[in-house]
Design a protein around this motif. Structure first.
Motif, short mmCIF file in Angstrom:
data_model
loop_
_atom_site.label_atom_id
_atom_site.label_comp_id
_atom_site.label_asym_id
_atom_site.label_seq_id
_atom_site.Cartn_x
_atom_site.Cartn_y
_atom_site.Cartn_z
N LYS A 11 0.82 -1.22 0.00
CA LYS A 11 0.00 0.00 0.00
C LYS A 11 0.86 1.27 0.00
O LYS A 11 2.07 1.21 0.23
CB LYS A 11 -0.93 -0.03 1.23
N TYR A 51 -12.67 -1.76 -3.40
CA TYR A 51 -13.11 -1.84 -2.00
C TYR A 51 -14.63 -1.69 -1.84
O TYR A 51 -15.10 -1.39 -0.75
CB TYR A 51 -12.39 -0.79 -1.16
N HIS A 54 -16.75 -2.64 1.13
CA HIS A 54 -16.73 -1.82 2.36
C HIS A 54 -17.49 -0.50 2.19
O HIS A 54 -17.36 0.39 3.02
CB HIS A 54 -15.28 -1.50 2.75
N PHE A 59 -15.27 4.04 7.28
CA PHE A 59 -13.92 4.38 6.84
C PHE A 59 -13.75 4.30 5.32
O PHE A 59 -12.66 4.52 4.81
CB PHE A 59 -12.89 3.48 7.54
N LEU A 63 -10.47 5.35 3.22
CA LEU A 63 -9.69 4.24 2.67
C LEU A 63 -9.43 4.45 1.17
O LEU A 63 -8.30 4.25 0.69
CB LEU A 63 -10.44 2.93 2.91
N THR A 93 -5.41 -6.82 10.95
CA THR A 93 -5.68 -5.53 10.29
C THR A 93 -5.12 -4.37 11.10
O THR A 93 -4.49 -3.46 10.55
CB THR A 93 -7.21 -5.36 10.12
N ARG A 104 2.51 -6.26 9.32
CA ARG A 104 1.81 -5.11 9.89
C ARG A 104 2.40 -4.71 11.24
O ARG A 104 2.48 -3.53 11.57
CB ARG A 104 0.31 -5.40 9.97
N GLU A 112 -5.56 1.91 9.16
CA GLU A 112 -5.82 2.17 7.74
C GLU A 112 -4.54 2.03 6.91
O GLU A 112 -4.51 1.26 5.92
CB GLU A 112 -6.39 3.58 7.56
P1 GDP Z 1 -7.90 -6.72 5.91
O1 GDP Z 1 -8.49 -7.93 5.19
O2 GDP Z 1 -7.06 -7.12 7.11
O3 GDP Z 1 -7.14 -5.78 4.99
O4 GDP Z 1 -9.11 -5.88 6.55
P2 GDP Z 1 -10.55 -5.45 6.00
O5 GDP Z 1 -10.91 -6.17 4.73
O6 GDP Z 1 -11.49 -5.53 7.15
O7 GDP Z 1 -10.37 -3.89 5.67
C1 GDP Z 1 -9.82 -3.45 4.47
C2 GDP Z 1 -8.89 -2.29 4.75
O8 GDP Z 1 -9.67 -1.20 5.26
C3 GDP Z 1 -7.86 -2.54 5.86
O9 GDP Z 1 -6.72 -3.24 5.42
C4 GDP Z 1 -7.53 -1.12 6.27
O10 GDP Z 1 -6.66 -0.48 5.33
C5 GDP Z 1 -8.91 -0.46 6.21
N1 GDP Z 1 -9.61 -0.53 7.51
C6 GDP Z 1 -10.15 -1.62 8.11
N2 GDP Z 1 -10.73 -1.29 9.28
C7 GDP Z 1 -10.57 0.05 9.42
C8 GDP Z 1 -10.96 0.99 10.43
O11 GDP Z 1 -11.60 0.66 11.44
N3 GDP Z 1 -10.62 2.31 10.21
C9 GDP Z 1 -9.94 2.72 9.09
N4 GDP Z 1 -9.64 4.03 8.96
N5 GDP Z 1 -9.56 1.86 8.12
C10 GDP Z 1 -9.86 0.55 8.29
#
Ligand code: GDP
Length: 140
Positions: A11, A51, A54, A59, A63, A93, A104, A112
């Motif tokens: 990223k 994305y 989401h 967020f 994002l 995450t 990470r 994020e």
């Molecule tokens: P991953 O599979 O571990 O990447 O997590 P997710 O699919 O749940 O989320 C996708 C991406 O969204 C994450 O990798 C972060 O960059 C972002 N993200 C997830 N949760 C949060 C949050 O609570 N706040 C913010 N600002 N970004 C988030």
């Protein structure tokens, strides 16, 4: 165990800090082979579509802004049990919850700006790979 392919993104927070090689070293040390890789700057529309799952989360807008804020490196990784292995080496995450030695934990700046993306299933990996790569760009 089956040989799988998964989709990976290094990223913008990581490319900005010149961490591509160090992150790739972690993949390779863990049996993941980089069979496709390119550095791109995602358009807003590309990031929004990628994305879209989401889109109702609070967020989402932030994002999308983040993913368009600088170059990313998109990759296809191959190896035994690659989807789960990749997620294991990425870590949780939220870097505050990530295990020691994970990417990470080592490199992420925030929940994020957490340095890497990895597919969560073989099915989604195939969809995500096809979104970024043509077949001829993947050489195992
Ligand atoms: P991953 O599979 O571990 O990447 O997590 P997710 O699919 O749940 O989320 C996708 C991406 O969204 C994450 O990798 C972060 O960059 C972002 N993200 C997830 N949760 C949060 C949050 O609570 N706040 C913010 N600002 N970004 C988030």
């Amino acid at each position: 165990m089956a040989v799988e392919r998964t989709f990976s993104i290094i990223k913008p927070d990581a490319t900005r800090r010149n961490l591509t090689g160090r992150i790739n070293a972690v993949f390779e040390q863990n049996g993941l082979r980089i069979v496709a890789q390119k550095r791109i700057w995602m358009s807003r529309q590309h990031a929004k579509t990628f994305y879209a799952v989401h889109k109702d989360r609070p967020f989402y807008a932030s994002l999308v802004d983040f993913m368009c804020s600088g170059p990313v490196v998109v990759q296809v990784l191959e190896g035994e049990n690659a989807v789960a292995k990749h997620r294991e080496v990425m870590g949780a995450t939220d870097p505050a919850k990530a295990a020691d030695g994970t990417i990470r934990k080592l490199f992420a700046e925030s929940i994020e700006a957490n340095s890497v993306h990895g597919s969560d299933s073989v099915e989604n990996a195939a969809i995500e790979i096809a979104y970024f790569f043509a077949g001829y760009e993947i050489v195992g």
